[in-house]
Design an enzyme around this catalytic site. Structure first.
Site: not given
Length: 434
Positions: A137, A188, A206
């Site tokens: 993104i 996963g 983040k």
């Protein structure tokens, strides 16, 4: 026109992301050369073990365990090792030896970004890191460049795919936390040790990066209030549904105007209830999305795959093209912008709404006593409902906006009351009207 002189690229790390970077460098070499204006030559791939299994075949002779030597002979170094060391030392060495750097290392940037930015400025080289937040993104470049002429006031995001997958399964399939986590691991989406994800460490790093860019202020992971999702129960998810809400782990970065008129920054990561009408509520599975509010542009949303080898490698290659172009033009892109140097507010001063579930005795006067406890600490009640009877009696209170300190004091008060058996859940409510 394409220059005959190739740009030498070194890749540090050959895991899920690094291997895809190597693949894309090979498969898209002609397109990359045309976009950059010069051929790109992969001069080495730094790894810890030469015999480790890899997702792609690396051309013979490129693998090396001597990453320290590798970074001294590259024009651009791509760091996708992760962690603090040896990544920090290798990046600093690369910059010192004249290389530009592209990194996906959120943990290092959130812990010691200023050291890296200062080294890049001293070397007059680029340090780009789009892949450090939300995978493919494009969110950091819009904050740094597209919105550079605007005033960003809030960044609200789902920036961890593992936790979003778990909470989505709890909401849509009625799974418990442990069951949803197990499914995420089987697919996963979650590591064998999921602590960094489910306890919010990944999202906090983040959030620090997003807040630093959005508000031109140095924010580290240590400045971010962090709560994970391991304590979110099926009852919390069901209660959110009754309110027309869904539970999400949110990274929230806000510009707050203080009583004296000055601005300050509040940064937090925690599970919260948001209305199903909010754009972030529809973000499903392991996808990420970031919702940005600014004074001139208004509301913007960025959505897509937030992790995975190929999506993250896409962001890495985008940065590589940019820094390579800058190098050919003998210039560099925007460096760190920390001119605002705003104070970072403690969590106690953060203002939001709250959903509080309280197990109480089922007798006359309980509601009035609970309401009085909220009032004594300046927390106004928006709605209250009783669920169950006798030993299963529970009050569910949703407050108007209050500070976190006021709510904490209210909860401590409730826990001391004889009529309260337990405060079973406290969750913030975001994104809705008062």
């Amino acid at each position: 026109m394409v220059s005959a002189e190739p740009l030498k690229v070194a890749v540090l790390g050959c895991g899920s992301v690094g291997s895809q970077v190597v693949r894309l460098l090979s498969e898209q070499s002609e397109d990359l050369a045309a976009r950059i204006g010069a051929p790109v030559e992969l001069v080495g791939v730094g790894v810890r073990r030469l015999d480790a299994p890899r997702e792609v075949e690396v051309p013979e002779g490129l693998l090396t365990t001597d990453s320290a030597a590798l970074v001294t002979r590259a024009d651009v170094v791509v760091e996708v090792i992760g962690g603090i060391e040896p990544a920090r030392g290798l990046i600093l060495s690369a910059l010192e030896h004249g290389a530009s750097v592209v990194t996906a290392n959120k943990a290092l940037l959130a812990e010691d970004g200023p050291t890296l930015f200062e080294a890049a400025a001293k070397a007059d080289r680029d340090l780009y890191y789009e892949a450090a937040v939300a995978g493919a993104i494009p969110i950091l470049r819009p904050l740094r460049e597209s919105l550079a002429g605007d005033r960003v006031t809030r960044v609200l995001g789902i920036v961890n795919g593992t936790t979003n997958f778990i909470l989505d399964k709890m909401d849509t399939a009625g799974s418990g936390f442990a069951e949803a986590l197990e499914e995420a691991q089987e697919l996963g989406y979650a590591e064998a040790d999921p602590t960094a994800d489910v306890e919010g460490f990944d999202a906090a790093a983040k959030a620090a990066i997003l807040a630093s860019l959005a508000f031109h202020t140095r924010v580290t992971a240590a400045d971010v209030h962090r709560e994970g999702i391991s304590e979110v129960t099926a009852a919390d998810v069901a209660s959110a549904a009754e309110m027309g809400c869904v539970v999400k782990l949110l990274a929230i970065c806000e510009l707050r105007r203080q009583p004296g008129g000055e601005d300050a920054v509040a940064v937090r990561v925690h599970p919260a209830m948001i209305p199903r009408s909010h754009p972030l509520a529809s973000v499903r599975e392991a996808y990420n999305a970031v919702f940005v509010e600014s004074e001139a542009a208004g509301q913007l949303m960025f959505y897509g795959p937030g992790a995975g080898g190929s999506p993250t490698a896409s962001a890495v290659l985008g940065d590589l093209v940019t820094v390579a172009r800058n190098r050919l033009a003998a210039t560099r892109g925007a460096g760190e912008s920390a001119y605002a140097d705003l104070a970072v507010l403690p969590m106690g001063e953060t203002v939001t709404r709250y959903h509080v579930a309280i197990d109480v005795d089922d007798r006359a006067g309980v509601l009035a006593a609970v309401a009085q406890a909220f009032a004594e600490h300046g927390v106004s009640i928006q709605t209250v409902r009783q669920e169950g009877r006798d030993d299963d009696a529970q009050l569910v209170v949703v407050s108007h906006e209050a500070t976190d300190a006021q709510l904490s004091a209210t909860v401590e008060h409730l826990q001391r009351m004889d009529i309260v058996r337990e405060v079973t859940s406290v969750m913030r409510v975001e994104g809705g009207a008062e």
